[in-house]
Motif scaffolding. Structure first.
Motif, PDB file in Angstrom:
ATOM      1  N   CYS A  65      21.913 -39.674  18.446  1.00 30.64           N
ATOM      2  CA  CYS A  65      21.146 -38.567  18.535  1.00 30.64           C
ATOM      3  C   CYS A  65      19.734 -38.413  17.731  1.00 30.64           C
ATOM      4  O   CYS A  65      19.786 -38.781  16.851  1.00 30.64           O
ATOM      5  CB  CYS A  65      21.811 -37.349  17.846  1.00 30.64           C
ATOM      6  N   TYR A  70      25.019 -31.180  24.815  1.00 33.93           N
ATOM      7  CA  TYR A  70      24.227 -30.788  25.944  1.00 33.93           C
ATOM      8  C   TYR A  70      24.094 -31.229  27.055  1.00 33.93           C
ATOM      9  O   TYR A  70      24.086 -30.623  28.241  1.00 33.93           O
ATOM     10  CB  TYR A  70      22.871 -30.568  25.224  1.00 33.93           C
ATOM     11  N   GLY A 103      21.289 -39.397  24.259  1.00 31.18           N
ATOM     12  CA  GLY A 103      22.611 -39.442  23.149  1.00 31.18           C
ATOM     13  C   GLY A 103      22.946 -38.070  22.678  1.00 31.18           C
ATOM     14  O   GLY A 103      24.071 -38.186  22.149  1.00 31.18           O
ATOM     15  N   CYS A 104      22.541 -37.063  23.344  1.00 22.85           N
ATOM     16  CA  CYS A 104      23.111 -35.543  23.038  1.00 22.85           C
ATOM     17  C   CYS A 104      24.298 -35.280  24.202  1.00 22.85           C
ATOM     18  O   CYS A 104      23.886 -34.541  24.831  1.00 22.85           O
ATOM     19  CB  CYS A 104      22.048 -34.786  22.826  1.00 22.85           C
ATOM     20  N   TRP A 131      28.068 -36.230  16.248  1.00 28.39           N
ATOM     21  CA  TRP A 131      26.929 -36.814  15.445  1.00 28.39           C
ATOM     22  C   TRP A 131      26.819 -36.087  14.104  1.00 28.39           C
ATOM     23  O   TRP A 131      26.833 -36.855  13.196  1.00 28.39           O
ATOM     24  CB  TRP A 131      25.828 -36.861  16.072  1.00 28.39           C
ATOM     25  N   VAL A 132      26.950 -34.713  14.153  1.00 28.46           N
ATOM     26  CA  VAL A 132      26.975 -34.047  12.888  1.00 28.46           C
ATOM     27  C   VAL A 132      28.254 -34.295  12.142  1.00 28.46           C
ATOM     28  O   VAL A 132      28.096 -34.455  10.774  1.00 28.46           O
ATOM     29  CB  VAL A 132      26.466 -32.603  13.361  1.00 28.46           C
ATOM     30  N   LEU A 188      19.154 -37.050  14.493  1.00 32.37           N
ATOM     31  CA  LEU A 188      19.884 -37.478  13.193  1.00 32.37           C
ATOM     32  C   LEU A 188      19.486 -38.994  12.975  1.00 32.37           C
ATOM     33  O   LEU A 188      19.377 -39.387  11.908  1.00 32.37           O
ATOM     34  CB  LEU A 188      21.357 -37.546  13.441  1.00 32.37           C
TER      35      LEU A 188
HETATM   36  S1  SF4 Z   1      24.167 -31.328  19.796  1.00 32.44           S
HETATM   37 FE1  SF4 Z   1      22.963 -32.758  20.526  1.00 32.44          FE
HETATM   38  S2  SF4 Z   1      20.909 -32.521  19.502  1.00 32.44           S
HETATM   39 FE2  SF4 Z   1      22.305 -31.231  18.304  1.00 32.44          FE
HETATM   40  S3  SF4 Z   1      23.319 -32.642  16.630  1.00 32.44           S
HETATM   41 FE3  SF4 Z   1      24.369 -32.691  18.241  1.00 32.44          FE
HETATM   42  S4  SF4 Z   1      23.960 -34.687  19.498  1.00 32.44           S
HETATM   43 FE4  SF4 Z   1      22.119 -33.859  18.351  1.00 32.44          FE
END
Ligand code: SF4
Length: 419
Positions: free
Chosen positions: A117, A375, A371-372, A146-147, A120
């Protein structure tokens, strides 16, 4: 820094390679920020009211400098699901941890996943530039993978870290247990933050914070109404929302009213209005926003966590006891969140249809960061729902690099001709 096999830090003299990497990162990121702010200052509609926000971002916003400037302990915050009132009530400054800088992404440690992402990856570069960002205490709501997994990735390269509080986000909104589960997470976070602040707090402090944030929501609401009328350039709107985390809430709210006064005199922008959705756009990544402004595609609304969703909707307070306030805050942040990590997210059509009816939005632009995945999946159901509601839609998959600018421009020009 230097990951291979993650050697433990020795406490000897600073590593010259890490120092060079830090200097390179600082140079890249500061130049990119200053260039973006200088470009904004060239606009005809620029003025003192806008410069207030630019000036915040020109300053040293490293955690120690921010804490000294605002007189508050700074706490890192990854996603917006947790109520900002909890921080304000304790005199803490929430600092959103995500990155909009290409320079930072380029300064990130080698060996990160290729399709990471961009927000990040950019944050990783910010950690190279500013190690004190890593020693902050962090709050991480478990939103996307990712978070949720960022902490285990970070510790591969960065050893000197503060505490990390994970806040478990239930993914099924309608489920009664989810509401109670989120309430218990919010209560747990409230106690955790009291520990970080080293002070007691309760109903009185929460009501004070609620009043301050409601005033900020009112200010943002006024700006959003001007935006529906085509009077707020997209680049300015995201400048205002981004600077929220580098200012005190009352000063920011006052400055937003100042910007609204300034922009209220501006003629509505010509061209078919669009609604912006998808992966967040974060300053200084103004690439897509400049395209909209330059092409005459005024952005009349958005539902991004870096845009209009910055402060959620007004909090419906039924019970002003401490428990009642915490319940109202947890319901507002859980029910009101349109993040695609929730199992079911079709309600996100609502704000788009409202903006279409209210402001005459002609089409929806879906900004998708490479990479998101949350969404990307979300864009498919939204595209179908919009087609069922006779609304034009375009998906722009991109990242922070400038190379695809021409391609995005061509696609947006073609999209505009269909509106
Ligand atoms: S939702 Fe998408 S843009 Fe937001 S942190 Fe996760 S991967 Fe990144």
């Amino acid at each position: 820094m230097e990951h291979p096999t993650n050697p433990a830090p020795d406490t000897g003299p600073p590593d010259p390679r890490a120092e060079r990497a830090r200097a390179r990162a600082r140079d890249r990121i500061d130049r990119e920020t200053n260039d973006a702010l200088a470009a904004l200052a060239q606009r005809d509609d620029y003025g003192e009211a806008i410069d207030y926000f630019a000036n915040i971002l020109r300053q040293d916003n490293s955690p120690p400098a921010l804490a000294a400037r605002l007189g508050r302990k700074v706490v890192g915050l990854m996603c917006l699901q947790v109520p900002p009132e909890l921080f304000v009530a304790l005199g803490l400054q929430p600092l959103r941890l995500y990155g909009g800088s290409l320079g930072a992404a380029k300064s990130s440690p080698p060996g990160l996943p290729a399709l990471m992402c961009p927000l990040l990856r950019s944050l990783m570069g910010e950690l190279v530039k500013e190690p004190s960002l890593g020693t902050l205490d962090w709050v991480i709501p478990t939103t996307c993978d990712w978070v949720s997994g960022f902490e285990s990735l970070r510790e591969l390269w960065f050893h000197d870290t503060g505490t990390v509080r994970m806040v478990e986000l239930p993914r099924r909104k309608e489920h009664p247990q989810a509401t109670e589960r989120w309430l218990s997470e919010v209560k747990g976070l409230w106690d955790h933050l009291k520990g970080l602040a080293g002070r007691k707090a309760g109903r009185k402090e929460l009501l004070f914070a609620l009043e301050a944030l409601e005033a900020a929501r009112a200010a943002l609401g006024r700006l959003t109404a001007l935006r529906r009328a085509g009077q707020v350039p997209a680049v300015y709107f995201f400048l205002f929302t981004h600077s929220f985390f580098f200012d005190s809430v009352p000063s920011w709210s006052k400055a937003v009213h100042g910007a609204a006064d300034h922009l209220a005199a501006r003629k509505p922008a010509p061209g078919p209005g669009v609604f912006l959705t998808g992966s967040p756009i974060v300053f200084p990544n103004l690439k897509p926003l400049r395209l909209f402004d330059d092409l005459g595609l005024p952005v009349l609304g958005d539902d991004m966590c870096s845009g209009e969703r910055l402060l959620f909707r007004h909090v419906a307070l039924r019970d002003t006891s401490e428990a009642g306030i915490l319940r109202a805050l947890s319901e507002t942040t859980h029910d009101g969140c349109l993040c695609p990590v929730f199992a079911e997210n079709r309600r996100r059509l609502g704000p788009i249809m409202e903006a279409k009816a209210e402001a005459g939005v002609k089409g929806v632009v879906f900004h998708l960061l490479k990479g998101c995945h949350p969404y990307e999946m979300d864009s498919l159901t939204l595209e179908r729902d919009l087609a069922e509601n006779d609304t034009r839609f375009i998906r722009l998959e991109t990242d922070y690099a400038p190379e695809d600018g021409g391609n995005l421009l061509t696609r947006l020009e073609a999209f505009k001709s269909t509106l």
